[in-house]
Structure formats: C-alpha cells, structure tokens
Design an enzyme around this catalytic site. Structure first.
Site, PDB file in Angstrom:
ATOM      1  N   SER A  39      -1.450  20.279 -23.486  1.00 38.47           N
ATOM      2  CA  SER A  39      -1.588  20.571 -21.995  1.00 38.47           C
ATOM      3  C   SER A  39      -1.674  22.045 -21.925  1.00 38.47           C
ATOM      4  CB  SER A  39      -1.491  19.592 -20.686  1.00 38.47           C
ATOM      5  OG  SER A  39      -1.871  17.897 -20.876  1.00 38.47           O
ATOM      6  N   THR A  40      -0.319  22.944 -22.426  1.00 37.43           N
ATOM      7  CA  THR A  40       0.048  24.508 -22.263  1.00 37.43           C
ATOM      8  C   THR A  40       0.959  25.031 -23.243  1.00 37.43           C
ATOM      9  OG1 THR A  40       1.741  24.088 -20.680  1.00 37.43           O
ATOM     10  CG2 THR A  40      -0.542  23.717 -19.426  1.00 37.43           C
TER      11      THR A  40
END
Length: 203
Positions: A9-10
């Site tokens: 996600s990041t």
C-alpha cells in the site's frame, strides 16, 4: 516466460516477503514488477506495464490473490482479463488450488472440471478477502466510536487559550478589535479564534 507481481500500500510497508517468495518460485529479479499505492487512487503503473508485456503462454506469479485488486470485483476482473484475454497462466503461491497451469491447458472433461473449480475457488476467496477488509473497517469504526464515547479525542490537541485571551475576545465582541488583529495578538488562526469566541458566547 515467468513474471512476478508484488504490491504494497505504501513505500513504508515491507515488500521483501513477497519478493523472496517470487524469487524462490523461481522468478528472475528483472521480471518482477512491484507497485506502491496510497489511498483510493490505486494507480499501478508497473502492473499495467507487466500486462502490456505479457504474451500467450506466459506465467504470472503472485503471493496472494489480493495482489491482483482492491476488492472482490476487481480481483475477478483481473483474473479473467489475464487468463481469458491475455491467455496467460496464473499461480497464487499461498493457495495451490489457484494454479491455472493444471486446468487451462487441456480439452478433456478433467480440464474443464479443474478450470471450473479454480474459478469457483477464486471467487470464494475473493469474496472472503473482501468481507474481511470490510469487517476490519467496521471494527475500526466501532473502536473509534467506543473510544470517543469514553472521552478519547483524536487528531491534533486543542490549543489552550493564552493569558489575556478573554480580554481580547471581549474586545472583538464589543467591536473594539478586528478578528484579524485579535488572531494576530493571540497567535492563532481565524478558525481557532472563531471557536474561542463561540465558546465564550462572544460570537
């Protein structure tokens, strides 16, 4: 040709576990594509590049089905796009049943049955993954609501009024001082000043 796809996600999340599993399959490093996305945009430039490169008979390896999409519908859509349109195989490492190499290549009844079972398992697992994500969001919302009911506060703490603030607020209420000048003297933004005026009954 074997290709691997990993997604987190990041950039703060660790992708090493996925990379190690793909390399062990094995997939060569130069054929592993990694995407990082934040929030709801779900931009996946490396995935799009991978799909453009795929040719019939290639193999895409992922560690889990949720690497293919954000939700149930998107996972199913990408699975079918890869297997039916691009005519490539998919291997999902944490679910051996999801290996199209054993169910897409033949013409007999056994191959049709395996293809049906693979699609059925995919839809079931995608649904379960979607429900679990929704349950996590619901539990988070319930936890926040319960914490607020107990008096917990979230976000930045409120700024305390400095000494002499009441006098300044009264001057604003009496029209003796502008809000801009009051905010400057108290070293706060207009929003905070307006809240203090409202709380003091001076708005």
């Amino acid at each position: 040709m074997h290709y691997g796809y990993a997604r987190v996600s990041t950039r703060d999340q660790n992708v090493d576990r996925q990379l190690d599993a793909l390399r062990a399959f094995p997939v060569e490093d130069q054929r592993i594509y990694v995407d990082y996305y934040t929030g709801a945009t779900f931009e996946r430039p490396r995935y799009r590049r991978l799909v453009r490169r795929l040719r019939e008979g290639d193999l895409v390896v992922v560690t889990s089905i949720d690497r293919l999409g954000r939700n149930y519908e998107e996972i199913i859509d990408q699975w079918r796009r890869l297997t039916r349109e691009r005519l490539v195989d998919i291997v999902v490492l944490d679910m051996p049943l999801l290996d199209t190499r054993t169910c897409m290549g033949g013409e007999g009844d056994a191959d049709v049955t395996r293809a049906f079972i693979s699609d059925l398992v995919l839809q079931l697992l995608s649904y379960v993954a979607q429900v679990e994500r929704e349950n996590i969001r619901r539990r988070q919302a319930e936890g926040i609501a319960a914490a607020r009911a107990r008096g917990a506060r979230f976000g930045r703490p409120r700024k305390e009024r400095p000494v002499g603030a009441e006098e300044v607020l009264r001057a604003v209420a009496a029209g003796e001082l502008s809000k801009s000048e009051a905010a400057r003297r108290l070293d706060v933004c207009r929003m905070t000043l307006n809240r203090w005026l409202d709380e003091a009954g001076c708005a």
